[in-house]
Structure formats: C-alpha cells, structure tokens
Design an enzyme around this catalytic site. Structure first.
Site, mmCIF file in Angstrom:
data_model
loop_
_atom_site.group_PDB
_atom_site.id
_atom_site.type_symbol
_atom_site.label_atom_id
_atom_site.label_comp_id
_atom_site.label_asym_id
_atom_site.label_seq_id
_atom_site.Cartn_x
_atom_site.Cartn_y
_atom_site.Cartn_z
ATOM 1 N N ASP A 1 12.970 16.461 -32.401
ATOM 2 C CA ASP A 1 12.764 17.901 -32.223
ATOM 3 C C ASP A 1 13.011 18.298 -30.771
ATOM 4 O O ASP A 1 13.620 19.334 -30.493
ATOM 5 C CB ASP A 1 11.334 18.291 -32.605
ATOM 6 C CG ASP A 1 11.005 18.062 -34.062
ATOM 7 O OD1 ASP A 1 11.929 18.030 -34.896
ATOM 8 O OD2 ASP A 1 9.801 17.909 -34.377
ATOM 9 N N ASP B 1 5.731 13.776 -37.062
ATOM 10 C CA ASP B 1 5.536 14.484 -35.794
ATOM 11 C C ASP B 1 4.311 13.897 -35.117
ATOM 12 O O ASP B 1 3.335 13.523 -35.790
ATOM 13 C CB ASP B 1 5.349 15.985 -36.033
ATOM 14 C CG ASP B 1 6.630 16.689 -36.446
ATOM 15 O OD1 ASP B 1 7.725 16.192 -36.104
ATOM 16 O OD2 ASP B 1 6.551 17.742 -37.105
#
Length: 162
Positions: free
Chosen positions: A134, A115
């Site tokens: 995401d 991330d």
C-alpha cells in the site's frame, strides 16, 4: 535498461511486501491481536482487509472479482511502464504494480489483504492500517503526480501563434 529497472522495482516492492507479511503472520504476539509499538510514530497490529482501499467492497464473493480487476490494472501498468520514456514514471509505475501484485497474492491466498502498519503522532492516529505494498502504491502515485505537475510545458514552435 529503464524497462528492466521498472520490473526490478516491481519485484523489489513485491518481495519486501510479501516478506514483511510473512514476518507479521509468523509473530505470535501480532496473530494474537496485540499491538506492538516499534517506533514513536509507528505501531504494528494485524488487520485483515477483506475489501479494497479503506475496506470498501468487503462483501462475500468479491475477492475473485477484485483480484481479476487488480490483475487487469497491473497488466495496464506494465504496458504503461514499457512505453514511457521517463525513468521516474517507470520506477513509480513499477512500485505501484509491485504493491498491487502483493495485495492480489494476499487476496487469492488468504481471502483478504494482510495489513499491519499503523501510523500516529501522539494520540492522533491515521485511521487506516496498511502494508508495504500500500505504501509503495501511494508513494508511486505521489511521484507520478509530482512528475506531471513539475514538468515543463511544451514550447510552441511559433510563440506568436495560439
């Protein structure tokens, strides 16, 4: 043609997701733990997510179980995509599947999901760091919700009954 578009959406999301993660992991400042401001409302910062959404279930040994569950979900998404007659559903589900596959690849390759996107408005920060996959998952779910909420209800064959 519609089905092909769904698979192309999945492939596009997967490709951009994996390419962006490659760039982040190849960036010495980010791998060194630094935060880079790239836009007034967007920072880049490398975070390893060992769990699932919002870091849940980050315990040891969970990566294979999570990857297997995610793979089963992706297969179900492809079945849904194959059966739906609606373009918006096909593209949304394709985007969701592509994002999920990208995160499964990370989990199997690194043991965690890469991330790196941090959104904020001034000093108000979105509390979680996320990635392109995401984002595609969230946008796909929003598109599915809007498609469902905005569709016209079926018209009864005999309006006087029911």
């Amino acid at each position: 043609m519609r089905r092909l578009a769904g698979f192309l959406a999945a492939a596009l999301v997967l490709g951009v997701d994996q390419w962006s993660k490659y760039l982040v992991l190849a960036s010495p400042p980010l791998t060194g733990g630094k935060l880079l401001t790239v836009a007034p409302m967007l920072n880049l910062v490398l975070v390893w997510n060992h769990g699932i959404t919002f870091g849940l279930f980050a315990g040891a040994g969970a990566k294979i179980v999570i990857a297997l569950i995610a793979t089963a979900v992706v297969l179900a998404l492809f079945a849904w995509m194959w059966r739906t007659p609606k373009w918006v559903v096909t593209l949304a589900v394709g985007g969701i599947a592509g994002g999920a596959i990208g995160n499964v690849i990370d989990r199997l390759r690194f043991g965690a999901v890469v991330d790196f996107l941090q959104a904020h408005i001034g000093a108000l920060y979105y509390p979680w760091v996320f990635n392109i996959g995401d984002s595609a998952i969230v946008c796909g779910v929003i598109a599915l919700m809007l498609e469902n909420l905005l569709q016209k209800p079926p018209v009864a064959a005999n309006p006087g009954e029911g």
